[in-house]
Design a protein around this motif. Structure first.
Motif, PDB file in Angstrom:
ATOM      1  N   ASN A 185      -7.741   0.351  -2.531  1.00  0.00           N
ATOM      2  CA  ASN A 185      -8.426  -0.822  -1.976  1.00  0.00           C
ATOM      3  C   ASN A 185      -9.935  -0.565  -1.942  1.00  0.00           C
ATOM      4  O   ASN A 185     -10.399   0.329  -1.238  1.00  0.00           O
ATOM      5  CB  ASN A 185      -7.907  -1.128  -0.568  1.00  0.00           C
ATOM      6  CG  ASN A 185      -6.436  -1.492  -0.576  1.00  0.00           C
ATOM      7  OD1 ASN A 185      -5.981  -2.235  -1.445  1.00  0.00           O
ATOM      8  ND2 ASN A 185      -5.676  -0.963   0.360  1.00  0.00           N
ATOM      9  N   GLN A 219      -5.388   4.271  -1.443  1.00  0.00           N
ATOM     10  CA  GLN A 219      -4.422   3.258  -1.868  1.00  0.00           C
ATOM     11  C   GLN A 219      -4.997   2.298  -2.913  1.00  0.00           C
ATOM     12  O   GLN A 219      -4.321   1.364  -3.348  1.00  0.00           O
ATOM     13  CB  GLN A 219      -3.936   2.466  -0.649  1.00  0.00           C
ATOM     14  CG  GLN A 219      -3.092   3.305   0.305  1.00  0.00           C
ATOM     15  CD  GLN A 219      -3.043   2.739   1.714  1.00  0.00           C
ATOM     16  OE1 GLN A 219      -3.679   1.733   2.022  1.00  0.00           O
ATOM     17  NE2 GLN A 219      -2.303   3.401   2.589  1.00  0.00           N
ATOM     18  N   ASP A 228       0.803  -1.227   0.000  1.00  0.00           N
ATOM     19  CA  ASP A 228       0.000   0.000   0.000  1.00  0.00           C
ATOM     20  C   ASP A 228       0.834   1.274   0.000  1.00  0.00           C
ATOM     21  O   ASP A 228       0.272   2.375  -0.043  1.00  0.00           O
ATOM     22  CB  ASP A 228      -0.926   0.014   1.226  1.00  0.00           C
ATOM     23  CG  ASP A 228      -1.963  -1.093   1.179  1.00  0.00           C
ATOM     24  OD1 ASP A 228      -2.280  -1.557   0.068  1.00  0.00           O
ATOM     25  OD2 ASP A 228      -2.450  -1.487   2.258  1.00  0.00           O
ATOM     26  N   LYS A 275      -6.229  -3.675  -6.808  1.00  0.00           N
ATOM     27  CA  LYS A 275      -6.064  -2.233  -6.569  1.00  0.00           C
ATOM     28  C   LYS A 275      -6.611  -1.403  -7.736  1.00  0.00           C
ATOM     29  O   LYS A 275      -6.311  -1.694  -8.902  1.00  0.00           O
ATOM     30  CB  LYS A 275      -4.585  -1.901  -6.351  1.00  0.00           C
ATOM     31  CG  LYS A 275      -4.117  -2.120  -4.924  1.00  0.00           C
ATOM     32  CD  LYS A 275      -2.663  -1.732  -4.780  1.00  0.00           C
ATOM     33  CE  LYS A 275      -2.212  -1.842  -3.345  1.00  0.00           C
ATOM     34  NZ  LYS A 275      -2.855  -0.906  -2.450  1.00  0.00           N
TER      35      LYS A 275
END
Length: 320
Positions: A235, A233, A88, A153
């Motif tokens: 997510n 990040q 991350d 991601k």
């Protein structure tokens, strides 16, 4: 009731576990020792060791044996955190610099690998093949979860099923293993340790969903990292999935990329909080929480069962 008050009778044994953790992360290489200690001293709820100890109380409880299981499970968790921070590119965890920020990615990756290795080394001191099988399978799944997180991601077309599979590997299986391995090493009957596994599994799902909610609803001080870090990040968590059902919000969310700043993401966070996605996510978390309680309710009444039930309910309702 404060979290620690729910299992205050374990305080002495948890202090033993903490000392064992400090001892186990020591290495002949000072850098590895310093990095491991840096993460350990950042704190944490030690939920996995608590579950190990409480589950062992349904059988032949021996702190000299069970502390090894508790430490092994916490080391796996710590290792996954170190690797997560590299994936991350995270600078802050629990209000402190991450290992990758304080040193670099290379040191962080080797520290995570070292913690994994020490976990396996420790668990071999317990002569129980089933415990070894459960733990090794869990580590494999955790690693697969890390890979999935990388692949997912900024993938905004995910489904609820994809998300669930990821948090199962990221969180639920390790909590389930904490309950089951703790019980197995205390010679708890098969029927009971399997129920403890499913209790931990559903608690783990609920725990991670609440974690993902808190990423939007808590403060930076409470989180120990910037608000909205997960989305920043890349997510994609449950609140985001639910918020994207609104086409206008989805259009704003899918513009987020690696170059988006914390300031730029603030309006999107407000959109998510005002969309009803937070409330919907809490409903899903609560469903899993209720499932966990159904399994624990089938076990013999004792103070360990009472504590597990209280902890499960706390996890589902916590605010940070």
């Amino acid at each position: 009731m404060k979290f620690k008050a729910m299992y205050s009778f374990l305080e002495q044994d948890l202090n033993i576990v903490e000392r064992e953790l400090e001892k186990t992360i020591q290495s002949t290489d000072p850098l590895l020792s310093d990095a491991g200690l840096h993460l350990l001293q950042a704190g944490g709820k030690r939920i996995r060791p608590v579950f190990v100890l409480l589950s062992a109380m349904f059988g032949k409880y021996d702190i000299n044996t069970i502390k090894k299981v508790a430490v092994a499970l916490e080391l796996i968790h710590m290792a996954s955190l170190v690797h997560d921070d590299v994936i991350d590119d995270a600078e802050i965890r629990r209000g402190r610099e991450t290992i990758k920020a304080k040193w670099d990615n290379l040191i962080a990756m080797y520290t995570g690998d070292y913690l994994f290795a020490r976990s396996l080394q420790l668990i071999t001191e317990i002569e129980n093949p089933l415990a070894h099988q459960i733990l090794s399978k869990t580590i494999v799944e955790v690693c697969l979860g890390e890979i999935e997180q990388i692949k997912d991601k900024f993938h905004f077309e995910q489904t609820y099923k994809t998300y669930l599979k990821r948090i199962k590997r990221k969180t639920a299986l390790l909590i389930a293993a904490s309950c089951q391995v703790g019980a197995v090493c205390a010679e708890v009957p098969d029927e009971w340790h399997k129920k403890l596994y499913w209790f931990g599994y559903y608690v783990g799902l609920s725990f991670q969903i609440v974690d993902d909610i808190l990423d939007f609803t808590s403060t930076e001080k409470e989180l120990g990292k910037p608000v909205g870090s997960d989305l920043l990040q890349g997510n994609i968590t449950l609140p985001v999935l639910f918020a994207m059902k609104d086409p206008a919000i989805k259009q704003r969310i899918i513009q987020i990329n690696e170059n988006t700043t914390p300031e730029e993401i603030k309006p999107v966070i407000d959109d998510i909080k005002n969309s009803g996605a937070i409330e919907h996510s809490f409903e899903i978390s609560n469903r899993y929480l209720m499932k966990s309680l159904q399994f624990i309710d089938q076990l013999p009444k004792c103070k360990a069962r009472t504590a597990l039930m209280k902890i499960a309910k706390y996890i589902g309702k916590r605010k940070f």
